[in-house]
Motif scaffolding. Structure first.
Motif, PDB file in Angstrom:
ATOM      1  N   ARG A  77       0.798  -1.228   0.000  1.00  0.00           N
ATOM      2  CA  ARG A  77       0.000   0.000   0.000  1.00  0.00           C
ATOM      3  C   ARG A  77       0.835   1.285   0.000  1.00  0.00           C
ATOM      4  N   ASP A  81       0.335   4.223  -2.647  1.00  0.00           N
ATOM      5  CA  ASP A  81      -0.040   5.566  -2.206  1.00  0.00           C
ATOM      6  C   ASP A  81       0.880   6.613  -2.834  1.00  0.00           C
ATOM      7  N   ARG A  84       0.160   6.951  -6.548  1.00  0.00           N
ATOM      8  CA  ARG A  84      -1.091   7.668  -6.809  1.00  0.00           C
ATOM      9  C   ARG A  84      -0.915   9.184  -6.640  1.00  0.00           C
ATOM     10  N   ARG A  85       0.001   9.587  -5.776  1.00  0.00           N
ATOM     11  CA  ARG A  85       0.263  11.016  -5.608  1.00  0.00           C
ATOM     12  C   ARG A  85       0.785  11.636  -6.894  1.00  0.00           C
ATOM     13  N   GLN A  97      -3.737  -1.849  -7.280  1.00  0.00           N
ATOM     14  CA  GLN A  97      -4.525  -1.547  -6.093  1.00  0.00           C
ATOM     15  C   GLN A  97      -5.706  -2.496  -5.967  1.00  0.00           C
TER      16      GLN A  97
END
Length: 282
Positions: A77, A81, A84-85, A97
């Motif tokens: 994860r 994360d 995705r930023r 994901q």
């Protein structure tokens, strides 16, 4: 079904680190810092993702996938994360994901991911995990339609795999008596055209010619034991053979023993969460 979680090499899902990774990322924190300090800042400012930042995103996806394959989906994860930023709508991130969400029991979140991938470059790769996710959500008729479509594939393995899933759904949702179910499964199994020794053995099991243990013996005779592919084949066979024991033969102790044996030895198979569900309600 391992091929749907390890073959996405078009965006770098490999088990060896690239030269870029070896030079820039000796550990997760260093790469996360590079992304956070550079690419993520650019993305938050509305700038387009550069080629270099896209490479970092794909590497983060690689790292997440390696964690997933090692049996630590939660550890994936932080990588996702960070990715995705930088690229919140990147389909590779969305796909990974969804796999992680299913592996960690967040099946509705995974569903949102698979739905978002429809019509993208990841549609084909996500089709099988998406269909399994529908099973996990209890949307059996939707899953049946998805596997029926997949059974039209020219890929012999995928065709037989999808047919086995359709029979699994028949077992799971059967409303008639057990004798009728056994006859139905035997009749429908005759239509399967196996592509591997494992599928041939499952077909023979469903037709009443062999015992469940023979399915696993067939895998052991055809594959190198202890490899990821061998573990994946065992998990897949555990689902299909164990469910035959549970729903058709009504041998609850044997089915539970088979499920527990597989859960105790890790594989990153997409069938694993279904087995966990069966154990929790068994």
């Amino acid at each position: 079904m391992a091929s749907y979680i390890v073959v996405a090499t078009s965006f770098g899902l490999v088990t060896t680190q690239s030269a870029y990774a070896q030079a820039v990322d000796r550990d997760a924190s260093s790469l996360a810092a590079h992304v956070a300090n550079g690419c993520a800042s650019a993305a938050s400012s509305g700038h387009a993702v550069s080629a270099g930042c896209q490479a970092r995103v794909l590497h983060l996806v690689d790292e997440a996938h390696l964690s997933y394959l090692k049996g630590a989906p939660e550890a994936a994860r932080p990588y996702l994360d960070q990715a995705r930023r930088v690229a919140p709508d990147d389909v590779h991130v969305t796909y990974e994901q969804a796999l992680v969400d299913d592996a960690t029991g967040q099946h509705q979140s995974a569903r949102q991911g698979y739905d978002a991938l429809v019509g993208t470059a990841m549609t084909g790769l996500s089709a099988v995990p998406s269909a399994v996710n529908l099973v996990l959500l209890g949307r059996f008729e939707d899953a049946r339609r998805a596997f029926m479509q997949l059974s039209k594939s020219d890929d012999a393995y995928l065709k037989a795999y999808s047919q086995l899933w359709q029979l699994w759904l028949d077992m799971r949702t059967w409303q008639g008596n057990n004798v009728e179910l056994r006859g139905y499964i035997k009749h429908e199994a005759a239509k399967i055209q196996p592509a591997t020794a494992q599928q041939q053995a499952l077909k023979a099991l469903y037709e009443g010619h062999i015992a469940a243990d023979n399915v696993f013996a067939a895998i052991d005779g055809a594959m190198t034991q202890g490899t990821p592919a061998w573990r994946d084949a065992h998990t897949e066979a555990t689902l299909f053979a164990g469910s035959y024991l549970q729903f058709v033969l009504r041998d609850e102790p044997a089915a539970r023993q088979r499920y527990q044996r597989d859960i105790s030895s890790f594989s990153a198979s997409i069938e694993r969460p279904v087995i966990q569900q069966l154990l929790s309600t068994h």
